[in-house]
Scaffold this motif. Structure first.
Motif, mmCIF file in Angstrom:
data_model
loop_
_atom_site.group_PDB
_atom_site.id
_atom_site.type_symbol
_atom_site.label_atom_id
_atom_site.label_comp_id
_atom_site.label_asym_id
_atom_site.label_seq_id
_atom_site.Cartn_x
_atom_site.Cartn_y
_atom_site.Cartn_z
ATOM 1 N N THR A 94 0.682 -1.442 -0.314
ATOM 2 C CA THR A 94 0.007 0.461 0.020
ATOM 3 C C THR A 94 0.853 1.208 0.216
ATOM 4 O O THR A 94 1.112 2.276 -0.530
ATOM 5 C CB THR A 94 -1.185 0.331 0.887
ATOM 6 N N VAL A 95 1.722 0.995 0.284
ATOM 7 C CA VAL A 95 3.058 2.261 0.593
ATOM 8 C C VAL A 95 3.860 2.439 -0.296
ATOM 9 O O VAL A 95 3.630 3.610 -1.309
ATOM 10 C CB VAL A 95 3.660 2.126 1.747
ATOM 11 N N VAL A 96 4.122 1.886 -1.380
ATOM 12 C CA VAL A 96 4.742 1.762 -1.997
ATOM 13 C C VAL A 96 4.173 2.063 -4.070
ATOM 14 O O VAL A 96 4.164 2.691 -3.916
ATOM 15 C CB VAL A 96 5.868 0.470 -2.279
ATOM 16 N N LEU A 97 2.948 1.592 -3.810
ATOM 17 C CA LEU A 97 2.134 1.466 -5.069
ATOM 18 C C LEU A 97 1.091 2.550 -4.797
ATOM 19 O O LEU A 97 1.201 3.850 -5.468
ATOM 20 C CB LEU A 97 1.030 0.799 -4.683
ATOM 21 N N SER A 98 1.125 3.296 -3.563
ATOM 22 C CA SER A 98 0.415 4.918 -2.908
ATOM 23 C C SER A 98 1.742 6.009 -3.319
ATOM 24 O O SER A 98 0.539 7.218 -4.277
ATOM 25 C CB SER A 98 -0.467 4.517 -1.730
ATOM 26 N N VAL A 99 2.557 5.799 -2.771
ATOM 27 C CA VAL A 99 3.934 6.850 -2.955
ATOM 28 C C VAL A 99 3.893 6.847 -4.657
ATOM 29 O O VAL A 99 3.843 7.436 -5.278
ATOM 30 C CB VAL A 99 5.057 6.738 -2.501
ATOM 31 N N VAL A 228 0.124 6.433 5.968
ATOM 32 C CA VAL A 228 -0.850 5.247 4.644
ATOM 33 C C VAL A 228 0.002 4.163 5.378
ATOM 34 O O VAL A 228 -1.016 3.075 5.517
ATOM 35 C CB VAL A 228 -0.095 6.144 3.416
ATOM 36 N N GLY A 229 0.846 3.231 5.249
ATOM 37 C CA GLY A 229 1.117 2.894 6.621
ATOM 38 C C GLY A 229 0.077 1.708 7.303
ATOM 39 O O GLY A 229 -0.347 0.625 7.591
ATOM 40 N N LEU A 230 -0.205 2.866 8.545
ATOM 41 C CA LEU A 230 -0.781 2.507 9.736
ATOM 42 C C LEU A 230 -2.474 2.346 8.977
ATOM 43 O O LEU A 230 -2.395 1.468 9.530
ATOM 44 C CB LEU A 230 -0.761 3.857 10.016
#
Length: 306
Positions: A94-99, A228-230
């Motif tokens: 989620t973090v990688v794709l969102s960033v 976002v990670g949380l």
């Protein structure tokens, strides 16, 4: 000539008439929201003769001890490990794709609007419908895989083949349909307010695109990345509906917990709820600690270059 009083004029601190009714409404809302959690926490510390309701029958750690020994045929600790592992993978993706999506959408993309609406549409669709759709898709893939193995004459492999559905295939995809839209909305809001002059200054000073991202962009958006990670972990941690039809032949902890409510009639189920709640609070505490460290590092860097 009379001396004026040095004492400042008294301010009118009287609260408006609507303050107390609104404060009472907010207090009732908080009690409604967190009251069940407090109730489960209290009842989990009952004595050996305790039941599922009040009044309390003693205080002890008996039900936590019983939980450590296991709850019948259900392997709670294996389900806990699966949920933690899946939540960690969902959080990372989620973090990688969102960033990456936030960086990509800083420039106008052909078909970008349609892609955005398709991604966010999963928030509107009922969770069980998403789960059923993913489960049906993987069943069709299973039929195709069996036909392929049969056509290749791999009878031994075909006999041992079960399904492509699993923790890191169908379940992972189901959870990402829930966590990614939240991550995208957060990162889009962050980048819409981001001043590109910082990156331009880094480029003028000779920084490469990777150095500009690592030393300029990432520290500035770091708190949002932690958020976002949380979101990714907590949403995956307690997800049931999107997992139910797409998990395959194993269960996550929420699914096991849902099944236990129909078979376990002792406060051991409350002890499990207390432990999972404390684990969630620990993750939130780690996220807040990371935000605090990021702020300290940013403040220290500002003092060095100020």
């Amino acid at each position: 000539m009379a001396l004026r009083s040095a004492r400042p004029a008294r301010r009118d601190d009287k609260r408006p008439a609507g303050f107390w009714p609104l404060a009472l409404l907010f207090a009732l809302f908080v009690l409604f929201l967190y009251g069940p959690t407090f109730t489960i926490f209290i009842l989990s510390f009952q004595g050996p003769q305790g039941g599922l309701t009040f009044p309390m029958r003693g205080w002890s750690l008996h039900w936590f001890t019983q939980l450590a020994e296991g709850l019948g045929t259900v392997d709670v600790w294996a389900a806990l490990r699966r949920s933690l592992a899946l939540g960690a993978v969902v959080m990372g993706l989620t973090v990688v794709l969102s960033v990456l999506a936030g960086l990509a959408f800083r420039k106008k993309l052909r078909g970008g609007s349609a892609l955005f609406f398709v991604t966010v549409a999963s928030l509107i669709m009922p969770s069980i419908v998403v789960s059923l759709g993913i489960g049906l898709q993987f069943r069709l893939l299973d039929d195709g895989m069996r036909a392929l193995l049969a056509s290749l004459g791999l009878d031994t492999v075909l006999e041992g083949y079960t399904t492509l559905m699993g923790l890191y295939t169908s379940a992972l995809g189901a959870h990402l349909t829930w966590t990614l839209p939240f991550g995208l909305l957060i990162m889009f809001a962050v980048f819409n307010r981001f001043n590109p002059a910082y990156e331009e200054a880094a480029r003028d000073l000779g920084a490469t695109p990777w150095q500009s991202f690592k030393f300029v962009l990432l520290p500035l958006i770091g708190p949002s990345v932690v958020g976002v990670g949380l979101f990714g972990f907590t949403l995956s941690w307690d997800e049931i509906a999107r997992t139910s039809q797409a998990i395959g032949d194993v269960n996550t902890l929420p699914l096991e917990l849902q099944g236990l409510t129909t078979t376990v009639t002792t406060p051991a189920i409350y002890a499990l709820g207390t432990l999972t709640t404390l684990l969630s609070l620990a993750v939130i505490g780690l996220a807040l600690g990371a935000l605090w460290l990021l702020r300290r590092q940013r403040a220290a860097a500002g003092r060095r270059h100020g």
